[in-house]
Structure formats: structure tokens, C-alpha cells
Write an enzyme that holds these catalytic residues in place. Structure first.
Site, PDB file in Angstrom:
ATOM      1  N   GLY A  89       0.703  -1.150   0.080  1.00 44.17           N
ATOM      2  CA  GLY A  89       0.037  -0.092  -0.173  1.00 44.17           C
ATOM      3  C   GLY A  89       0.866   1.259  -0.115  1.00 44.17           C
ATOM      4  O   GLY A  89       0.596   2.102  -0.883  1.00 44.17           O
ATOM      5  N   CYS A  90       1.787   1.285   0.685  1.00 45.75           N
ATOM      6  CA  CYS A  90       2.761   2.305   0.947  1.00 45.75           C
ATOM      7  C   CYS A  90       3.506   2.660  -0.341  1.00 45.75           C
ATOM      8  O   CYS A  90       3.710   3.933  -0.668  1.00 45.75           O
ATOM      9  CB  CYS A  90       3.657   2.368   2.057  1.00 45.75           C
ATOM     10  SG  CYS A  90       2.784   2.326   3.480  1.00 45.75           S
ATOM     11  N   THR A  91       4.157   1.676  -1.037  1.00 52.89           N
ATOM     12  CA  THR A  91       4.799   1.681  -2.365  1.00 52.89           C
ATOM     13  C   THR A  91       3.743   2.121  -3.252  1.00 52.89           C
ATOM     14  O   THR A  91       3.952   3.175  -4.040  1.00 52.89           O
ATOM     15  CB  THR A  91       5.153   0.203  -2.732  1.00 52.89           C
ATOM     16  OG1 THR A  91       5.949  -0.127  -1.787  1.00 52.89           O
ATOM     17  CG2 THR A  91       5.689   0.155  -4.259  1.00 52.89           C
ATOM     18  N   ALA A 151       3.153   5.984  -2.644  1.00 52.89           N
ATOM     19  CA  ALA A 151       4.504   6.889  -2.830  1.00 52.89           C
ATOM     20  C   ALA A 151       4.737   6.847  -4.261  1.00 52.89           C
ATOM     21  O   ALA A 151       4.971   7.857  -4.995  1.00 52.89           O
ATOM     22  CB  ALA A 151       5.615   6.197  -2.146  1.00 52.89           C
TER      23      ALA A 151
END
Length: 162
Positions: free
Chosen positions: A51-53, A56
Site C-alpha cells: 500500500g505504501c509503495t 508513494a
């Protein structure tokens, strides 16, 4: 726990280390913007997770158009500068990545605390996004945002096309 920030509140200033080991402060980022420029500050749980990838990469893909509209983007996590450098390298990220290992800035923005995860109440990073105006006030505060589709929704909320 710190009360959640809302539009009109002063943005807590901070100085954190980026993925190259340099110190970056919110006031310096704001000072480097053109008149009327704004800073998008977002908090995410952990570098190199799916999710964070996605989030970003979405910010990186939108950075040119955001900058053209007067915005710059700063992502903050509890990850070490070394892990952030790997994240940048692995995914070709062009946004500013900052390390807040003691969660002091997370707490100042109420982006760390109780949240529900798979139906259980746990303490952790609350995925959150803020827009900081040139005068250091918050104009947008979003808590518990979704990683996927967040940048598109944020662009819509800011009145930016596409």
C-alpha cells in the site's frame, strides 16, 4: 493523544532526516516554494509495503503536475534513512522521504495512535495527509486515507484536473 488537526490550525514545524542523511525542515521547504506554494505532508506506515509503495508511486507520478500547481510533497514514516534510500532506489521515487523514528512528528500531527486494523483496535501509524499553506496553516487534513486511489482523490479535493 494529540487532538486531530483541522483547517486553520497551525502546522507543527519539524526537522527530520531524509534518505540521504540531510536535515529537512518544514519551514525551509515552505520558504523554498514560490509565492502561494503549498506543501503536501503525508504519513505512511512503512516503506516497501504494497500500500505504501502504491501511494508513494502515485505521488511520484503526479509530482510534475502537483509542482506546476504550486505543491511539493513530503512523505514521512518511522523508517530509517537507509531504508528510505532503498525505497527510493527500488521504486524510482522523486518525492521527499523523511524519517521520524521516534514518531514525534507523527504524534504532533495526530498521525499515530489508536486505529482499527482487521476489526481490532491497535496503536499504530494512521495514514494521513495534510496540506500546509505558505503561512504555515493547515488547509486540508485527511485521516485514515486509503493508499490506493488517494492521490487521485486528493487531486480532486484540491480542484486539480486529472
Amino acid at each position: 493523544m494529540t487532538a486531530r488537526l483541522a483547517p486553520g490550525d497551525p502546522a507543527p514545524d519539524f526537522t527530520l532526516t531524509d534518505d540521504t542523511g540531510a536535515s529537512v525542515s518544514l519551514s525551509d521547504v515552505r520558504a523554498g516554494l514560490p509565492d502561494g506554494g503549498r506543501v503536501i505532508v503525508y504519513f505512511y506506515p512503512a516503506a516497501m509495503t504494497p500500500g505504501c509503495t502504491k501511494q508513494a508511486c502515485d505521488f511520484t507520478d503526479s509530482l510534475d503536475s502537483l509542482q506546476a500547481a504550486g505543491y511539493t510533497v513530503v512523505g514521512i514514516s518511522k523508517d530509517t534513512p537507509a531504508k528510505l534510500a532503498k525505497f527510493r532506489e527500488r521504486d524510482g521515487l522523486t518525492i521527499t522521504l523523511l524519517s521520524d523514528p521516534d514518531l514525534e512528528v507523527h504524534r504532533a500531527y495526530a498521525a499515530y495512535g489508536e486505529k482499527k486494523l482487521y476489526g481490532k483496535v491497535v496503536e499504530g501509524v494512521i495514514r494521513s495527509t495534510f496540506v500546509v499553506e505558505h503561512d504555515a496553516t493547515i488547509s486540508l487534513a485527511q485521516y485514515n486515507v486509503k493508499a490506493t486511489g488517494h492521490v487521485a482523490k486528493l487531486r480532486k479535493d484540491l480542484g486539480l484536473a486529472g
